[in-house]
Every structure is written in structure tokens, then in C-alpha cells.
Design an enzyme around this catalytic site. Structure first.
Site, PDB file in Angstrom:
ATOM      1  N   MET A  73       0.838  -1.202   0.000  1.00  0.00           N
ATOM      2  CA  MET A  73       0.000   0.000   0.000  1.00  0.00           C
ATOM      3  C   MET A  73       0.869   1.247   0.000  1.00  0.00           C
ATOM      4  SD  MET A  73      -2.614   1.919   0.150  1.00  0.00           S
ATOM      5  CE  MET A  73      -3.663   0.594  -0.296  1.00  0.00           C
ATOM      6  N   CYS A  74       0.300   2.330  -0.493  1.00  0.00           N
ATOM      7  CA  CYS A  74       0.908   3.656  -0.396  1.00  0.00           C
ATOM      8  C   CYS A  74      -0.228   4.664  -0.372  1.00  0.00           C
ATOM      9  CB  CYS A  74       1.840   3.919  -1.578  1.00  0.00           C
ATOM     10  SG  CYS A  74       2.507   5.598  -1.577  1.00  0.00           S
ATOM     11  N   GLY A  75      -0.329   5.432   0.704  1.00  0.00           N
ATOM     12  CA  GLY A  75      -1.419   6.396   0.854  1.00  0.00           C
ATOM     13  C   GLY A  75      -1.436   7.454  -0.229  1.00  0.00           C
ATOM     14  N   ILE A  78      -2.253   5.740  -3.680  1.00  0.00           N
ATOM     15  CA  ILE A  78      -3.630   5.365  -3.980  1.00  0.00           C
ATOM     16  C   ILE A  78      -4.463   6.588  -4.356  1.00  0.00           C
ATOM     17  CG2 ILE A  78      -4.606   5.428  -1.644  1.00  0.00           C
ATOM     18  CD1 ILE A  78      -6.113   2.808  -2.421  1.00  0.00           C
TER      19      ILE A  78
END
EC number: 5.1.1.7
Length: 197
Positions: A73-75, A78
Site C-alpha cells: 500500500m501507499c497512501g 492510492i
């Protein structure tokens, strides 16, 4: 690697290469991704994102770090991904779900009267404090407000994951703190490869 069309996005300063792989024809190697993300010799980016169809959600985000390693994931990534899929008509609603390696994430394109996505809200889920799921090597769990003696002096930090590991350090004056130097130093000391979610 075959020639590909790409877009370049940034979210709060993190920049990403975004590639539409709706037909799932691309299988870039770690070395190829690292080469594309390499600054001055490649496109240059903090991460590489593939846009794919999903069987579980409206669309799927496949994310890689700049060194070509897969990440869950990568805030900021995304949000760039959400802008790309909305602006390119891959989703037809302002609320949609994205499949990621960290689970399904819920997106809202905030309606500001424009036809493109300019403000994006992401429900990242609850923070993870379990040290084994974060990948932190310490004898306490959770790792909150812990002091670590370093070559730069004692550091008070907390470990948390929102799908990817973070070490949070409070400083009195962030503008004058050597943030870039500390960021490069911390990752290899504290974090192991991400444990399965």
C-alpha cells in the site's frame, strides 16, 4: 520490456509512474521497475503503479517501491491512482472500491463541480500496531513512545502501519530537523520485509 505509455502523478510531493495494464499484458521485472524509477537515468519516481481490473472491487492497484520490490500500500499512491482511474473513465462513480495487497480501500472523489478528480478521500482502515505485522524488531508490543539510542542521539518513536510500515518521530521543529538524513537511516535499522497481512 515492451514500450509502454505512462502517466506521472504526485501526491503531496511523492511522485509515481502510473501505467494502465487493463489487459494484464505487462510483467515488468524488479530491475525494469527500478530502472524506470531511477532519477536522472529513468523517468524517476518514488513508486510504480499498475492499473488492473479486479474481481473483488471496481479496480485493482498493484504497487511497487522505487527499488522494484512489491509493496502492499501507499497512501499518496492510492490517491494518484484514484485520480487516474476517475479522470480516464475506468470508474463511472465518485465512490468506488480499490483492490490492493493491503485489502479493499474505499475511495471518494469529492464533488467540487469539476469533471476531473481534484480532492480525494481514502478510507485506509484502522491503523496496525501489532509489531509482527509491521515488521519491527523490538521486545515490546505495541511499539509506542519507545526510546532508541542512535548515533544521532536518543530518539522517541512509535511504529504503526497503514498497510506499509512507518516510524513516527515527534520533533520540536520539523523545518530545521534533518528529516531526509533520518529517513534514509531508519528503514534498514528498524524494519524487516513486510509480514503478510
Amino acid at each position: 520490456m515492451i514500450p509502454i505509455e505512462f502517466s506521472k502523478y504526485h501526491g503531496t510531493g511523492n511522485d509515481f509512474i502510473v501505467v494502465n495494464d487493463w489487459n494484464r499484458k505487462l510483467q515488468p521485472t524488479r530491475e525494469e521497475i527500478a530502472g524506470l524509477c531511477r532519477r536522472h537515468f529513468g523517468i524517476g519516481a518514488d513508486g510504480f503503479i499498475l492499473v488492473e481490473p479486479s474481481e473483488e472491487a471496481d479496480v485493482k492497484m498493484v504497487y511497487f517501491n522505487a527499488d522494484g520490490s512489491p509493496a502492499v500500500m501507499c497512501g499518496n499512491g492510492i490517491r494518484c491512482f484514484a485520480k487516474y482511474v476517475f479522470d480516464h473513465g475506468l470508474v463511472d462513480t465518485r465512490r468506488f472500491d480499490v483492490e490492493t495487497a493491503a485489502g479493499i480501500k474505499h475511495i471518494e472523489i469529492i464533488d467540487d463541480g469539476k469533471s476531473t478528480a481534484n480532492r480525494i478521500r481514502v478510507d485506509m482502515g484502522a491503523p496496525i500496531f501489532d509489531k509482527d505485522r509491521i515488521g519491527v524488531e523490538m521486545n515490546v508490543d505495541p511499539v509506542l513512545d519507545q526510546t532508541l539510542d542512535t548515533t544521532m542521539g536518543p530518539v522517541l518513536f512509535s511504529a504503526v502501519s497503514m498497510g506499509n510500515p512507518h516510524a513516527i518521530i515527534e520533533v520540536a521543529d520539523v523545518e530545521n530537523h534533518p528529516v531526509l538524513n533520518w529517513g534514509l537511516w531508519w528503514r534498514p535499522i528498524l524494519f524487516l520485509p513486510m509480514a503478510p497481512m
